[in-house]
Write an enzyme that holds these catalytic residues in place. Structure first.
Site, PDB file in Angstrom:
ATOM      1  N   ARG A  91       0.845  -1.195   0.000  1.00 18.71           N
ATOM      2  CA  ARG A  91       0.000   0.000   0.000  1.00 18.71           C
ATOM      3  C   ARG A  91       0.873   1.234   0.000  1.00 18.71           C
ATOM      4  O   ARG A  91       1.796   1.361   0.805  1.00 18.71           O
ATOM      5  CB  ARG A  91      -0.921   0.010   1.233  1.00 18.71           C
ATOM      6  CG  ARG A  91      -1.800   1.257   1.297  1.00 18.71           C
ATOM      7  CD  ARG A  91      -2.730   1.220   2.487  1.00 18.71           C
ATOM      8  NE  ARG A  91      -3.799   0.263   2.301  1.00 18.71           N
ATOM      9  CZ  ARG A  91      -4.889   0.474   1.566  1.00 18.71           C
ATOM     10  NH1 ARG A  91      -5.017   1.611   0.922  1.00 18.71           N
ATOM     11  NH2 ARG A  91      -5.816  -0.433   1.467  1.00 18.71           N
TER      12      ARG A  91
ATOM     13  N   SER B 198     -10.472   6.259  17.546  1.00 20.59           N
ATOM     14  CA  SER B 198     -10.960   4.994  18.100  1.00 20.59           C
ATOM     15  C   SER B 198      -9.933   4.385  19.044  1.00 20.59           C
ATOM     16  O   SER B 198     -10.275   3.894  20.125  1.00 20.59           O
ATOM     17  CB  SER B 198     -11.269   4.013  16.957  1.00 20.59           C
ATOM     18  OG  SER B 198     -11.605   2.731  17.467  1.00 20.59           O
TER      19      SER B 198
ATOM     20  N   GLN C 162      -6.915  -4.934  17.857  1.00 17.52           N
ATOM     21  CA  GLN C 162      -6.239  -6.009  17.125  1.00 17.52           C
ATOM     22  C   GLN C 162      -4.743  -5.702  17.054  1.00 17.52           C
ATOM     23  O   GLN C 162      -4.338  -4.706  16.467  1.00 17.52           O
ATOM     24  CB  GLN C 162      -6.811  -6.145  15.720  1.00 17.52           C
ATOM     25  CG  GLN C 162      -6.184  -7.276  14.930  1.00 17.52           C
ATOM     26  CD  GLN C 162      -6.745  -7.368  13.524  1.00 17.52           C
ATOM     27  OE1 GLN C 162      -7.503  -6.508  13.093  1.00 17.52           O
ATOM     28  NE2 GLN C 162      -6.357  -8.400  12.798  1.00 17.52           N
TER      29      GLN C 162
ATOM     30  N   GLU D  54       0.116  -1.434   9.521  1.00 21.46           N
ATOM     31  CA  GLU D  54       0.743  -0.107   9.461  1.00 21.46           C
ATOM     32  C   GLU D  54      -0.238   1.016   9.796  1.00 21.46           C
ATOM     33  O   GLU D  54       0.148   2.021  10.393  1.00 21.46           O
ATOM     34  CB  GLU D  54       1.379   0.147   8.089  1.00 21.46           C
ATOM     35  CG  GLU D  54       2.160   1.446   8.052  1.00 21.46           C
ATOM     36  CD  GLU D  54       3.134   1.553   6.895  1.00 21.46           C
ATOM     37  OE1 GLU D  54       3.594   2.672   6.631  1.00 21.46           O
ATOM     38  OE2 GLU D  54       3.418   0.525   6.249  1.00 21.46           O
ATOM     39  N   ARG D  55      -1.516   0.831   9.451  1.00 26.65           N
ATOM     40  CA  ARG D  55      -2.508   1.871   9.801  1.00 26.65           C
ATOM     41  C   ARG D  55      -2.623   1.985  11.325  1.00 26.65           C
ATOM     42  O   ARG D  55      -2.674   3.092  11.871  1.00 26.65           O
ATOM     43  CB  ARG D  55      -3.865   1.545   9.179  1.00 26.65           C
ATOM     44  CG  ARG D  55      -3.915   1.727   7.678  1.00 26.65           C
ATOM     45  CD  ARG D  55      -5.286   1.402   7.114  1.00 26.65           C
ATOM     46  NE  ARG D  55      -6.271   2.418   7.498  1.00 26.65           N
ATOM     47  CZ  ARG D  55      -7.258   2.231   8.365  1.00 26.65           C
ATOM     48  NH1 ARG D  55      -7.409   1.070   8.966  1.00 26.65           N
ATOM     49  NH2 ARG D  55      -8.105   3.201   8.632  1.00 26.65           N
ATOM     50  N   ARG D  56      -2.676   0.851  12.029  1.00 22.63           N
ATOM     51  CA  ARG D  56      -2.752   0.868  13.492  1.00 22.63           C
ATOM     52  C   ARG D  56      -1.468   1.450  14.092  1.00 22.63           C
ATOM     53  O   ARG D  56      -1.513   2.181  15.080  1.00 22.63           O
ATOM     54  CB  ARG D  56      -2.983  -0.552  14.016  1.00 22.63           C
ATOM     55  CG  ARG D  56      -4.438  -1.015  13.952  1.00 22.63           C
ATOM     56  CD  ARG D  56      -4.562  -2.524  14.066  1.00 22.63           C
ATOM     57  NE  ARG D  56      -4.325  -3.166  12.777  1.00 22.63           N
ATOM     58  CZ  ARG D  56      -3.906  -4.410  12.640  1.00 22.63           C
ATOM     59  NH1 ARG D  56      -3.668  -5.158  13.696  1.00 22.63           N
ATOM     60  NH2 ARG D  56      -3.730  -4.924  11.442  1.00 22.63           N
TER      61      ARG D  56
ATOM     62  N   GLU E 197      -0.916 -10.743   3.208  1.00 19.48           N
ATOM     63  CA  GLU E 197      -1.715 -10.140   4.266  1.00 19.48           C
ATOM     64  C   GLU E 197      -2.478  -8.924   3.738  1.00 19.48           C
ATOM     65  O   GLU E 197      -3.678  -8.767   3.968  1.00 19.48           O
ATOM     66  CB  GLU E 197      -0.802  -9.707   5.417  1.00 19.48           C
ATOM     67  CG  GLU E 197      -1.486  -8.922   6.532  1.00 19.48           C
ATOM     68  CD  GLU E 197      -2.057  -9.799   7.618  1.00 19.48           C
ATOM     69  OE1 GLU E 197      -2.799  -9.270   8.459  1.00 19.48           O
ATOM     70  OE2 GLU E 197      -1.774 -11.012   7.617  1.00 19.48           O
ATOM     71  N   ASN E 198      -1.795  -8.070   3.011  1.00 16.59           N
ATOM     72  CA  ASN E 198      -2.434  -6.855   2.508  1.00 16.59           C
ATOM     73  C   ASN E 198      -3.428  -7.139   1.391  1.00 16.59           C
ATOM     74  O   ASN E 198      -4.482  -6.507   1.317  1.00 16.59           O
ATOM     75  CB  ASN E 198      -1.366  -5.862   2.033  1.00 16.59           C
ATOM     76  CG  ASN E 198      -0.765  -5.079   3.191  1.00 16.59           C
ATOM     77  OD1 ASN E 198      -1.318  -4.090   3.630  1.00 16.59           O
ATOM     78  ND2 ASN E 198       0.340  -5.555   3.715  1.00 16.59           N
TER      79      ASN E 198
ATOM     80  N   ARG F 268      -6.595  -8.494   3.150  1.00 12.89           N
ATOM     81  CA  ARG F 268      -7.293  -7.746   4.195  1.00 12.89           C
ATOM     82  C   ARG F 268      -7.465  -6.266   3.928  1.00 12.89           C
ATOM     83  O   ARG F 268      -8.242  -5.611   4.585  1.00 12.89           O
ATOM     84  CB  ARG F 268      -6.547  -7.918   5.518  1.00 12.89           C
ATOM     85  CG  ARG F 268      -6.516  -9.352   6.000  1.00 12.89           C
ATOM     86  CD  ARG F 268      -5.763  -9.466   7.302  1.00 12.89           C
ATOM     87  NE  ARG F 268      -6.322  -8.593   8.311  1.00 12.89           N
ATOM     88  CZ  ARG F 268      -5.725  -8.349   9.472  1.00 12.89           C
ATOM     89  NH1 ARG F 268      -4.581  -8.889   9.746  1.00 12.89           N
ATOM     90  NH2 ARG F 268      -6.288  -7.545  10.351  1.00 12.89           N
TER      91      ARG F 268
END
Length: 295
Positions: free
Chosen positions: A56, A70, A78, A96-98, A129-130, A133
């Protein structure tokens, strides 16, 4: 409540193990590796480096802020996944977003699932994974598939099994990489869909591809209209390359027709002067309204 306390105690024990022995654990066979690898541990954000294999390339800032809010309220539900590097360093496999959102709210640690992997395994894990998901754009997916083929040396058949997709689906994505780079960029930016891209693949000439692409964007053509345009080109219809001129009598009447029907009508006229008037409608009620106008 007792269950939660036990979980927290376990976390403290693993974190202590990480702090004391992490530098000495570099493979699954090292002492205490079984106690660390495969477990979830709170890791300092500063000890984690981003994943160089991340497929990404764009992260929506608004969505990232929402995730950060959040996390601020509920924490990281997670855990991210990291791989162990030398010393007390780690590298992101997924999440990476988390990871970014946690830094955004000022957190100093993040819960992480620890793995040990070499570069090839790391690349494969990250890509698969990317793909599975994340909502990657079609070109990002295609590039990820191509990297798995080139760098992991997978066949298309093996790739389809690994990512859980039909081989025909994998092939359709990979074919998008044959499109002109300008069209690939247009797909990534959302100007055209994968369906438009699949239609354009059937056009051999890059110049013709770009002519049709320009027409799609300018006239907001649907996938079906694009497919018809491509078919027309392959059958030798030069109207695709040069936009057909609308006769003067049609140009003069179109505004009156639009006003009369309350819809944007379209007029097409062939070289012999024969043509077609198309009146769109948005519902059964709209259709009946137009029908009554023609009485």
């Amino acid at each position: 409540m007792a269950k939660a306390t036990k979980k927290q105690a376990l976390g403290r024990g693993l974190s202590a193990l990480l702090k004391e022995n992490s530098a000495e654990i570099n493979s699954a066979s090292d002492k205490n590796a079984d106690k660390l690898v495969g477990n979830i541990v709170e890791i300092e954000l500063k000890s984690i480096e981003v994943n160089p294999f991340q497929p990404r390339t764009y992260f929506d800032e608004e969505a990232l802020t929402e995730l950060a809010n959040s996390i601020k309220e509920l924490g990281v539900i997670q855990p991210i996944t990291v791989r162990k590097l030398e010393g007390n360093k780690f590298q992101l496999v997924s999440g990476e977003r988390r990871f970014r959102a946690s830094k955004l709210v000022g957190n100093t640690t993040v819960p992480a699932y620890i793995r040990i992997a070499n570069d090839q395994e790391m690349l494969e894990m990250a890509l698969v994974e990317n793909i599975q998901r994340k909502n990657l754009d079609p070109i990002e997916v295609a590039l990820s598939y191509q990297r798995l083929i080139d760098e992991i040396k997978l066949t298309q058949e093996q790739l389809s099994t690994r990512v859980g997709k039909k081989r025909s689906t994998v092939t359709n994505y990979l074919r998008l990489l044959k499109l002109d780079p300008i069209i690939q960029t247009g797909m990534r930016d959302g100007f055209i869909s994968m369906g438009h891209g699949r239609a354009l693949i059937n056009v051999d000439s890059s110049e013709d591809q770009l002519n049709i692409y320009t027409k799609i964007v300018k006239e907001k053509l649907s996938v079906r209209q694009t497919e018809a345009l491509v078919k027309s080109l392959k059958e030798g219809n030069t109207a695709v390359k040069k936009k057909q001129q609308t006769p003067k009598f049609a140009k003069e009447a179109i505004n009156d027709l639009n006003s009369f029907f309350g819809q944007k009508v379209s007029i097409s006229v062939n070289a012999k002067g024969k043509g077609k008037l198309t009146i769109p409608f948005s519902s059964e009620e709209d259709f009946n309204r137009i029908k009554n106008l023609l009485k």
